[in-house]
Design a protein around this motif. Sequence first.
Motif, PDB file in Angstrom:
ATOM      1  N   ASN A 142      15.905  22.517   1.187  1.00 21.97           N
ATOM      2  CA  ASN A 142      16.056  23.116   2.445  1.00 21.97           C
ATOM      3  C   ASN A 142      15.467  24.440   2.936  1.00 21.97           C
ATOM      4  O   ASN A 142      14.798  23.993   4.217  1.00 21.97           O
ATOM      5  CB  ASN A 142      17.474  23.938   2.837  1.00 21.97           C
ATOM      6  CG  ASN A 142      18.009  22.311   2.303  1.00 21.97           C
ATOM      7  OD1 ASN A 142      18.304  21.380   2.311  1.00 21.97           O
ATOM      8  ND2 ASN A 142      19.624  22.752   2.130  1.00 21.97           N
ATOM      9  N   ILE A 143      14.631  25.543   2.754  1.00 20.92           N
ATOM     10  CA  ILE A 143      13.615  26.337   2.739  1.00 20.92           C
ATOM     11  C   ILE A 143      12.490  26.162   2.950  1.00 20.92           C
ATOM     12  O   ILE A 143      12.252  26.151   4.123  1.00 20.92           O
ATOM     13  CB  ILE A 143      13.347  27.196   1.964  1.00 20.92           C
ATOM     14  CG1 ILE A 143      14.856  28.735   0.825  1.00 20.92           C
ATOM     15  CG2 ILE A 143      12.574  28.181   1.540  1.00 20.92           C
ATOM     16  CD1 ILE A 143      15.463  29.053  -0.162  1.00 20.92           C
ATOM     17  N   ALA A 144      11.722  24.609   2.279  1.00 16.80           N
ATOM     18  CA  ALA A 144      10.753  24.573   2.649  1.00 16.80           C
ATOM     19  C   ALA A 144      11.367  22.969   3.815  1.00 16.80           C
ATOM     20  O   ALA A 144      10.165  23.219   4.820  1.00 16.80           O
ATOM     21  CB  ALA A 144      10.105  23.488   1.838  1.00 16.80           C
ATOM     22  N   THR A 145      11.572  23.122   4.003  1.00 16.84           N
ATOM     23  CA  THR A 145      12.316  21.800   5.488  1.00 16.84           C
ATOM     24  C   THR A 145      12.508  23.241   6.706  1.00 16.84           C
ATOM     25  O   THR A 145      12.094  22.663   7.751  1.00 16.84           O
ATOM     26  CB  THR A 145      12.966  20.927   5.738  1.00 16.84           C
ATOM     27  OG1 THR A 145      13.664  21.680   4.723  1.00 16.84           O
ATOM     28  CG2 THR A 145      12.647  19.765   4.327  1.00 16.84           C
ATOM     29  N   LYS A 146      13.859  24.282   6.297  1.00 20.62           N
ATOM     30  CA  LYS A 146      13.741  24.965   7.120  1.00 20.62           C
ATOM     31  C   LYS A 146      12.903  26.582   7.445  1.00 20.62           C
ATOM     32  O   LYS A 146      13.468  26.989   8.517  1.00 20.62           O
ATOM     33  CB  LYS A 146      14.695  25.012   7.090  1.00 20.62           C
ATOM     34  CG  LYS A 146      15.887  23.885   7.800  1.00 20.62           C
ATOM     35  CD  LYS A 146      17.315  24.168   7.128  1.00 20.62           C
ATOM     36  CE  LYS A 146      17.921  22.437   7.056  1.00 20.62           C
ATOM     37  NZ  LYS A 146      19.584  22.991   6.649  1.00 20.62           N
ATOM     38  N   VAL A 147      11.973  26.721   6.710  1.00 21.42           N
ATOM     39  CA  VAL A 147      11.458  27.891   7.494  1.00 21.42           C
ATOM     40  C   VAL A 147      10.638  28.620   8.073  1.00 21.42           C
ATOM     41  O   VAL A 147      10.709  29.342   8.621  1.00 21.42           O
ATOM     42  CB  VAL A 147      10.021  28.095   6.149  1.00 21.42           C
ATOM     43  CG1 VAL A 147       8.814  26.654   6.628  1.00 21.42           C
ATOM     44  CG2 VAL A 147       9.207  29.532   6.041  1.00 21.42           C
ATOM     45  N   GLY A 148      10.567  27.272   9.464  1.00 20.13           N
ATOM     46  CA  GLY A 148      10.498  27.776  10.814  1.00 20.13           C
ATOM     47  C   GLY A 148      11.477  28.332  11.418  1.00 20.13           C
ATOM     48  O   GLY A 148      11.624  29.711  12.539  1.00 20.13           O
ATOM     49  N   SER A 149      13.084  28.451  10.722  1.00 16.76           N
ATOM     50  CA  SER A 149      13.579  28.957  11.573  1.00 16.76           C
ATOM     51  C   SER A 149      14.248  30.165  11.332  1.00 16.76           C
ATOM     52  O   SER A 149      14.708  30.829  11.535  1.00 16.76           O
ATOM     53  CB  SER A 149      15.278  27.716  11.579  1.00 16.76           C
ATOM     54  OG  SER A 149      15.278  28.306   9.608  1.00 16.76           O
ATOM     55  N   TRP A 150      13.523  30.752  10.109  1.00 16.44           N
ATOM     56  CA  TRP A 150      13.407  31.799  10.104  1.00 16.44           C
ATOM     57  C   TRP A 150      11.910  32.969  10.749  1.00 16.44           C
ATOM     58  O   TRP A 150      11.789  32.678  10.934  1.00 16.44           O
ATOM     59  CB  TRP A 150      12.933  31.812   8.513  1.00 16.44           C
ATOM     60  CG  TRP A 150      12.695  33.924   8.025  1.00 16.44           C
ATOM     61  CD1 TRP A 150      13.815  34.561   7.723  1.00 16.44           C
ATOM     62  CD2 TRP A 150      10.826  34.359   7.934  1.00 16.44           C
ATOM     63  NE1 TRP A 150      13.006  35.638   7.660  1.00 16.44           N
ATOM     64  CE2 TRP A 150      11.785  35.756   7.629  1.00 16.44           C
ATOM     65  CE3 TRP A 150       9.927  34.007   7.502  1.00 16.44           C
ATOM     66  CZ2 TRP A 150      10.455  37.020   7.251  1.00 16.44           C
ATOM     67  CZ3 TRP A 150       8.870  35.469   7.346  1.00 16.44           C
ATOM     68  CH2 TRP A 150       9.358  36.444   7.099  1.00 16.44           C
ATOM     69  N   HIS A 151      12.625  33.772  11.408  1.00 12.77           N
ATOM     70  CA  HIS A 151      12.183  34.676  12.681  1.00 12.77           C
ATOM     71  C   HIS A 151      11.485  35.572  12.773  1.00 12.77           C
ATOM     72  O   HIS A 151      10.783  35.843  13.360  1.00 12.77           O
ATOM     73  CB  HIS A 151      13.600  34.886  13.606  1.00 12.77           C
ATOM     74  CG  HIS A 151      14.156  33.037  14.449  1.00 12.77           C
ATOM     75  ND1 HIS A 151      13.507  32.306  14.670  1.00 12.77           N
ATOM     76  CD2 HIS A 151      15.114  32.777  14.596  1.00 12.77           C
ATOM     77  CE1 HIS A 151      14.521  30.924  15.440  1.00 12.77           C
ATOM     78  NE2 HIS A 151      15.427  32.155  14.804  1.00 12.77           N
ATOM     79  N   GLY A 152      11.387  35.619  10.742  1.00 17.02           N
ATOM     80  CA  GLY A 152      11.372  37.085  10.205  1.00 17.02           C
ATOM     81  C   GLY A 152      12.118  38.608  11.206  1.00 17.02           C
ATOM     82  O   GLY A 152      11.255  39.774  11.175  1.00 17.02           O
TER      83      GLY A 152
END
Length: 191
Positions: free
Chosen positions: A64-74
């Motif tokens: 999930n992290i690998a596929t959704k890392v783009g949803s982490w906004h920082g």
Amino acid sequence: MSGHTTEAMTPDEIDDLARRARDGDRDALEHLLGAIRPRALNVCRGVLPFLPDAEDACQEALLNIATKVGSWHGNGRFTTWMHVVALNAARSTYRRLRNQAVAADPQEVGPLDRPDPRTTSVIAGTRLDLLDAMETLERDHPKYVEPLVLRDVYGLAYDEIAALLGLPLGTVKAQIHHGRQLTRPLLRDLS
């Protein structure tokens, strides 16, 4: 950064890896997954005391992290975001395992209406009856679950939860308080 372990990496280094992974750097993603795996496994073990179950949940979390890392906004620490992803994977694995047990032959499994103290986990303050209570709370009052679990199971600070969830601090405190009130009667007395 090669050769670093999770303990040797600072939160800033992990955040930097996550930013690079989010921006499409495949090597950074691989390094990030390796660096956070022990932490994700610990989160999963807090919910699932049987190591093979925790490892399955950890694998789901890393995928999930690998596929959704783009949803982490920082906006907050990457490890806080990862913590929630791992927690959700562990809860999902728990639900799947529970549903498989309920679907099994009741003669084989035994009564499921009262938890067996020998299989009730107290790791990280988590008990199987707490997970059942969280399932009920999620169904009836979903907005209270995440703040409550992040605070009472994983011990995150109120301000960290507020930043992670993008909510005012007072709202987080109120949701946790109300979630505790709703959860208390759902917990079984194991004494």
